[in-house]
Scaffold this active site. Sequence first.
Site, mmCIF file in Angstrom:
data_model
loop_
_atom_site.group_PDB
_atom_site.id
_atom_site.type_symbol
_atom_site.label_atom_id
_atom_site.label_comp_id
_atom_site.label_asym_id
_atom_site.label_seq_id
_atom_site.Cartn_x
_atom_site.Cartn_y
_atom_site.Cartn_z
ATOM 1 N N ARG A 1 -3.975 -5.879 -0.082
ATOM 2 C CA ARG A 1 -3.117 -3.913 0.564
ATOM 3 C C ARG A 1 -3.432 -3.781 2.256
ATOM 4 O O ARG A 1 -4.341 -3.840 2.692
ATOM 5 C CB ARG A 1 -3.612 -2.588 -0.247
ATOM 6 C CG ARG A 1 -2.287 -1.898 -0.688
ATOM 7 C CD ARG A 1 -2.945 -1.134 -1.423
ATOM 8 N NE ARG A 1 -4.020 -0.223 -1.014
ATOM 9 C CZ ARG A 1 -4.638 1.685 -0.985
ATOM 10 N NH1 ARG A 1 -3.781 1.651 -2.227
ATOM 11 N NH2 ARG A 1 -5.522 1.604 -0.659
ATOM 12 N N THR B 1 0.085 -0.188 5.987
ATOM 13 C CA THR B 1 1.194 0.340 5.593
ATOM 14 C C THR B 1 0.962 0.176 3.961
ATOM 15 O O THR B 1 2.131 1.081 3.001
ATOM 16 C CB THR B 1 2.491 -0.693 5.706
ATOM 17 O OG1 THR B 1 2.161 -1.993 5.501
ATOM 18 C CG2 THR B 1 3.292 -1.021 7.302
ATOM 19 N N ASP C 1 -12.849 1.822 -3.099
ATOM 20 C CA ASP C 1 -12.812 0.566 -3.081
ATOM 21 C C ASP C 1 -13.102 -0.170 -3.706
ATOM 22 O O ASP C 1 -14.075 -0.773 -3.894
ATOM 23 C CB ASP C 1 -13.324 0.002 -0.925
ATOM 24 C CG ASP C 1 -12.003 -1.255 -1.238
ATOM 25 O OD1 ASP C 1 -12.384 -2.043 -1.562
ATOM 26 O OD2 ASP C 1 -11.384 -1.206 -0.549
ATOM 27 N N ASP D 1 -14.639 -3.862 -2.135
ATOM 28 C CA ASP D 1 -15.679 -3.353 -1.603
ATOM 29 C C ASP D 1 -17.138 -3.229 -3.030
ATOM 30 O O ASP D 1 -18.348 -3.386 -2.309
ATOM 31 C CB ASP D 1 -15.718 -1.702 -0.224
ATOM 32 C CG ASP D 1 -15.033 -2.555 1.224
ATOM 33 O OD1 ASP D 1 -14.710 -4.295 1.229
ATOM 34 O OD2 ASP D 1 -14.362 -1.891 1.441
HETATM 35 C C1 PRP Z 1 -7.193 -3.034 -3.972
HETATM 36 C C2 PRP Z 1 -7.218 -3.125 -5.798
HETATM 37 C C3 PRP Z 1 -5.408 -3.267 -5.568
HETATM 38 C C4 PRP Z 1 -4.892 -2.629 -4.783
HETATM 39 C C5 PRP Z 1 -4.370 -1.757 -5.564
HETATM 40 O O1 PRP Z 1 -7.303 -4.372 -3.452
HETATM 41 O O2 PRP Z 1 -7.441 -4.397 -6.339
HETATM 42 O O3 PRP Z 1 -5.113 -5.038 -5.554
HETATM 43 O O4 PRP Z 1 -5.596 -2.503 -3.764
HETATM 44 O O5 PRP Z 1 -3.348 -0.840 -4.250
HETATM 45 P P1 PRP Z 1 -2.108 -0.662 -4.587
HETATM 46 O O6 PRP Z 1 -0.897 -0.004 -6.356
HETATM 47 O O7 PRP Z 1 -1.375 0.427 -3.827
HETATM 48 O O8 PRP Z 1 -1.410 -1.786 -4.421
HETATM 49 P P2 PRP Z 1 -7.330 -4.293 -2.390
HETATM 50 O O9 PRP Z 1 -6.276 -3.996 -0.818
HETATM 51 O O10 PRP Z 1 -8.087 -3.015 -1.474
HETATM 52 O O11 PRP Z 1 -8.285 -5.934 -1.473
HETATM 53 P P3 PRP Z 1 -9.008 -6.578 -2.224
HETATM 54 O O12 PRP Z 1 -8.980 -6.508 -4.064
HETATM 55 O O13 PRP Z 1 -9.433 -8.123 -1.953
HETATM 56 O O14 PRP Z 1 -10.282 -5.115 -1.917
HETATM 57 N N1 URA Z 2 -7.429 -0.064 -3.780
HETATM 58 C C1 URA Z 2 -9.048 0.819 -4.568
HETATM 59 O O1 URA Z 2 -9.784 -0.173 -4.125
HETATM 60 N N2 URA Z 2 -9.111 2.152 -4.345
HETATM 61 C C2 URA Z 2 -8.163 2.742 -4.755
HETATM 62 O O2 URA Z 2 -8.666 4.238 -5.146
HETATM 63 C C3 URA Z 2 -6.558 2.324 -4.533
HETATM 64 C C4 URA Z 2 -6.991 1.066 -3.856
#
Ligand code: PRP
Ligand code: URA
Length: 210
Positions: free
Chosen positions: A105, A109, A201, A204
Site C-alpha cells: 500500500r 496515496t 502494521d 512489520d
Molecule cells: C497491509 C496489509 C494489507 C493492507 C491493508 O499491507 O497487510 O495488505 O495493508 O490495507 P488496505 O485495505 O488499505 O489496502 P502493506 O501495504 O502494509 O504491505 P506489507 O504486508 O508488505 O507490509
Molecule cells: N495495514 C496494516 O498493516 N494495518 C492497518 O491498520 C492498516 C493497514
Amino acid sequence: MGKVYVLDHPLIQHKLTYIRKESTGTKDFRELVDEVAALMAFEITRDLPLEEVEIDTPVISGAKAKALSGKKIGLVPILRAGLGMVDGMLQLIPAAKVGHVGLYRDPETLKPVEYYVKLPSDIEERELIVLDPMLATGGSANAAIDSLKNRDARQIRLMCIVAAPEGVEAVQEAHPDVDIYLAALDEKLNEKGYIVPGLGDAGDRLFGTK
Ligand code: PRP
Ligand code: URA
C-alpha cells in the site's frame, strides 16, 4: 451482496487480544496469527461438501463414513502479511495449493501497488481463500481479487483477522460475490489509514521490520 462472518469463537477472540497488544513481540505475534488462522480455517471450511464412502474398520467391512467430496482449495496470501496465515491454514487443509499475490500500500496515496503474482495453474477449478490479516481501505483485497478474477478465478472467499467497516464496504461493493470471514470488525480507520483499535502494521509486526 457478499456475506460477512465475524468468527466469535472464544479461542479466536482470546488470541486476538494478545495479537492486538502492543507489548506482544514478533515471535508471539507470529505464533498467534498462525493459531488464529488455523482456528478460522476450521470455520471457513464448515460448508465444504461431503460424500459417503465405504470403509473397512477393524470391526466391520463396508462401514458408511464421510469424506470431503473432492473440492479443491487454493490459498492466496497477499504478501507480505498474508504469509503469516498460510501455515495455520495448511495445518487443517494440507492438500491446498498456495498462490501468491504481492501488493503493498503506497503510504501517501494508500493505493495498492502490485509487484508479484504466482498462482496454481488450475485456479478456475479451485475455491480460493484470499488471506490477509488486515482489511483497511479494502484497496489491497480488491486489487488481489481483481487479479484473480482476471486470471479466471471463479470462487473466491476473503479471510482477514481485523477489518474496518470501510474495507468491508469496499469489497462488498466491488465484489458482491465474495464472502468475507473476519475475527473482528473494528471501529474505523484513522487519518493514516490504520485500523482503530487494530493491531498496527501487520507486516512489520510479523517480520520484525519497521
Ligand atoms: C497491509 C496489509 C494489507 C493492507 C491493508 O499491507 O497487510 O495488505 O495493508 O490495507 P488496505 O485495505 O488499505 O489496502 P502493506 O501495504 O502494509 O504491505 P506489507 O504486508 O508488505 O507490509
Ligand atoms: N495495514 C496494516 O498493516 N494495518 C492497518 O491498520 C492498516 C493497514
